[in-house]
Enzyme design. Sequence first.
Site, PDB file in Angstrom:
ATOM      1  N   THR A  15       0.841  -1.208   0.000  1.00  0.00           N
ATOM      2  CA  THR A  15       0.000   0.000   0.000  1.00  0.00           C
ATOM      3  C   THR A  15       0.873   1.254   0.000  1.00  0.00           C
ATOM      4  O   THR A  15       0.695   2.159  -0.820  1.00  0.00           O
ATOM      5  CB  THR A  15      -0.908   0.003   1.254  1.00  0.00           C
ATOM      6  OG1 THR A  15      -1.655  -1.215   1.274  1.00  0.00           O
ATOM      7  CG2 THR A  15      -1.856   1.172   1.261  1.00  0.00           C
ATOM      8  N   VAL A  16       1.844   1.317   0.913  1.00  0.00           N
ATOM      9  CA  VAL A  16       2.653   2.534   1.052  1.00  0.00           C
ATOM     10  C   VAL A  16       3.760   2.572  -0.011  1.00  0.00           C
ATOM     11  O   VAL A  16       3.958   3.600  -0.675  1.00  0.00           O
ATOM     12  CB  VAL A  16       3.252   2.630   2.473  1.00  0.00           C
ATOM     13  CG1 VAL A  16       4.102   3.886   2.609  1.00  0.00           C
ATOM     14  CG2 VAL A  16       2.149   2.631   3.537  1.00  0.00           C
ATOM     15  N   GLU A 131       9.057   9.994  10.212  1.00  0.00           N
ATOM     16  CA  GLU A 131       7.815  10.777  10.263  1.00  0.00           C
ATOM     17  C   GLU A 131       6.580   9.911   9.977  1.00  0.00           C
ATOM     18  O   GLU A 131       5.538  10.049  10.620  1.00  0.00           O
ATOM     19  CB  GLU A 131       7.877  11.923   9.232  1.00  0.00           C
ATOM     20  CG  GLU A 131       6.711  12.869   9.256  1.00  0.00           C
ATOM     21  CD  GLU A 131       6.611  13.645  10.571  1.00  0.00           C
ATOM     22  OE1 GLU A 131       7.448  14.512  10.800  1.00  0.00           O
ATOM     23  OE2 GLU A 131       5.676  13.357  11.352  1.00  0.00           O
ATOM     24  N   VAL A 134       4.188   7.727  12.610  1.00  0.00           N
ATOM     25  CA  VAL A 134       3.154   8.251  13.523  1.00  0.00           C
ATOM     26  C   VAL A 134       2.203   9.165  12.749  1.00  0.00           C
ATOM     27  O   VAL A 134       2.623  10.185  12.201  1.00  0.00           O
ATOM     28  CB  VAL A 134       3.777   9.059  14.687  1.00  0.00           C
ATOM     29  CG1 VAL A 134       2.702   9.464  15.673  1.00  0.00           C
ATOM     30  CG2 VAL A 134       4.855   8.265  15.392  1.00  0.00           C
ATOM     31  N   GLY A 188      -6.881   0.252   2.794  1.00  0.00           N
ATOM     32  CA  GLY A 188      -5.433   0.325   3.034  1.00  0.00           C
ATOM     33  C   GLY A 188      -5.072   1.024   4.331  1.00  0.00           C
ATOM     34  O   GLY A 188      -3.919   1.416   4.524  1.00  0.00           O
ATOM     35  N   ASP A 202      -1.084  -0.781  17.900  1.00  0.00           N
ATOM     36  CA  ASP A 202      -0.547   0.195  16.943  1.00  0.00           C
ATOM     37  C   ASP A 202      -0.484   1.579  17.606  1.00  0.00           C
ATOM     38  O   ASP A 202       0.541   2.266  17.539  1.00  0.00           O
ATOM     39  CB  ASP A 202      -1.449   0.234  15.698  1.00  0.00           C
ATOM     40  CG  ASP A 202      -1.001   1.254  14.686  1.00  0.00           C
ATOM     41  OD1 ASP A 202      -0.153   0.929  13.843  1.00  0.00           O
ATOM     42  OD2 ASP A 202      -1.484   2.417  14.753  1.00  0.00           O
ATOM     43  N   LYS A 206       2.801   4.116  18.729  1.00  0.00           N
ATOM     44  CA  LYS A 206       2.906   5.541  18.378  1.00  0.00           C
ATOM     45  C   LYS A 206       3.052   6.400  19.631  1.00  0.00           C
ATOM     46  O   LYS A 206       3.809   7.380  19.639  1.00  0.00           O
ATOM     47  CB  LYS A 206       1.681   5.962  17.566  1.00  0.00           C
ATOM     48  CG  LYS A 206       1.657   5.309  16.186  1.00  0.00           C
ATOM     49  CD  LYS A 206       0.304   5.465  15.537  1.00  0.00           C
ATOM     50  CE  LYS A 206       0.283   4.812  14.168  1.00  0.00           C
ATOM     51  NZ  LYS A 206      -1.080   4.666  13.633  1.00  0.00           N
ATOM     52  N   GLY A 303      -3.426   5.448   5.326  1.00  0.00           N
ATOM     53  CA  GLY A 303      -3.682   5.428   3.882  1.00  0.00           C
ATOM     54  C   GLY A 303      -2.378   5.464   3.106  1.00  0.00           C
ATOM     55  O   GLY A 303      -1.371   5.999   3.585  1.00  0.00           O
TER      56      GLY A 303
END
Length: 427
Positions: A15-16, A131, A134, A188, A202, A206, A303
Amino acid sequence: MSNAPIGIGLLGYGTVGSAVDRLLRARREDVTRVVGAPVAIRRALVRDASAPRAGAPAAGLLTEDFAVIRDDPGIAVVAEVMGGVEPTRTWMLELFAAGKSVVTANKQLLARHGAELFAAAEQHGVQLRFEASVCAAIPVVKVLRESMIASEVTAVLGIVNGTTNFMLTAMAQGADYATVLAEAQRLGYAEADPTEDVTGADAAAKVAILASIAFHTRVTIDDVPHEGIDTLDSVDVAFANDLGYSVKLIGQARRVPAGVVVGVAPTLVPHTHPLSAVAGSFNAVMLRGDAIREVTLVGPGAGGDETASAVIGDLMGVLGTSNSGFLRADGFFRSLPIVPPAEVESPLYLRLDVRDEPGVLAAIATILAEEAVSIDSVVQRAAEGRALLVIVTHPAPEGAARRAIARIAELAFCEGEPVVLRVLPTT
Ligand code: NAP
Ligand code: HSE
């Protein structure tokens, strides 16, 4: 400016990773200016290079062999967007040893092994930026590390998981848990194993990262007690709503006299509180401190594109601060025309004082139509033969709307000057 492309390696093309590739290609010219040289993704690591995938990797881009990226002297910096703790940790250490800087979106890895990884990066004289780990598109790491340096931060709290905020928003409107989780996965937002999202693990990672950089002390995920929304009953979401509260998964890190208190839990937030209005996959982080009082950052928290934008920001941070990159120099490389406000579309609020008689509304509507200004809504309040007529228009060029208003003001049944206010568009 050099013409030789600077090589980037990707660990992961999901996805990323695929979004990083697509956005870097789409923004090629701007990226070249920021960095001072063209940039090209040379290789991207995946588990299965032959698997069908939504992204459109160039021929030969994908590899299943990590060593190809580690040993490529043409790769200066690597974006780690594959996730997981191992083998990711080992590979990151090998990249540092090979002299490559790394940017990562991996909160679990940093929240467990941050101390070791930062020490290794420093030892090898390379950078580790994070970056994207989080709150996706929200630049909270940069703000805490760079902009808040003159303030003693006392608390960081907010909504730091997009998947569960998306789910809670839909559940408050009656959606079913399993259906909305599947939707978050399809979009996603969720982790490869969504258990991390719904159990609060998760968000806990963070919070550990945010607490570490806010308070300049090492906090690991094991320090962060966390509850998720997996045990939350929708009956309590409905009761909370009736009582004037939204239920949000809130992560907190606070300085207290004895040290630092951290945690993640589903929490009732009054409807009047700013965090209550944060909906869907958006996140919001409130930063409190002595000099800053309170700063709130809000934006997309999950996303592909949203996270990729933070990954690319970090890549530019590594590459653009060396040689002749734009981050070191004058940033004004465009010459955009200044557009008169009258040419820009905006909805308007008009209040007219008119005689209350047949044909008045029709005459006003005709003038608006002739100037191509479309009416969104009309309200009329009658009083002693006159009427206050309020019209909100759809977005229209302000010049056309102002011409229409001037013509309406000339009409015999119109008294005084029309009142005109701008309406903030919804998008
Ligand atoms: P994803 O869609 O599951 O993609 C993971 C990619 O990594 C895939 O291309 C996969 O290869 C590759 N990969 C995984 N393990 C590997 C291994 N052992 N060897 C080689 N390749 C491996 O995950 P994602 O959503 O892009 O997330 C990636 C990272 O970004 C995670 O750390 C996540 O926490 C973080 N993140 C995600 C978001 C988000 O909204 N999605 C937001 C912020 C941060 P295959 O394609 O062959 O399976
Ligand atoms: N799964 C994570 C979330 C991705 O939903 O917030 C962003 O870190």
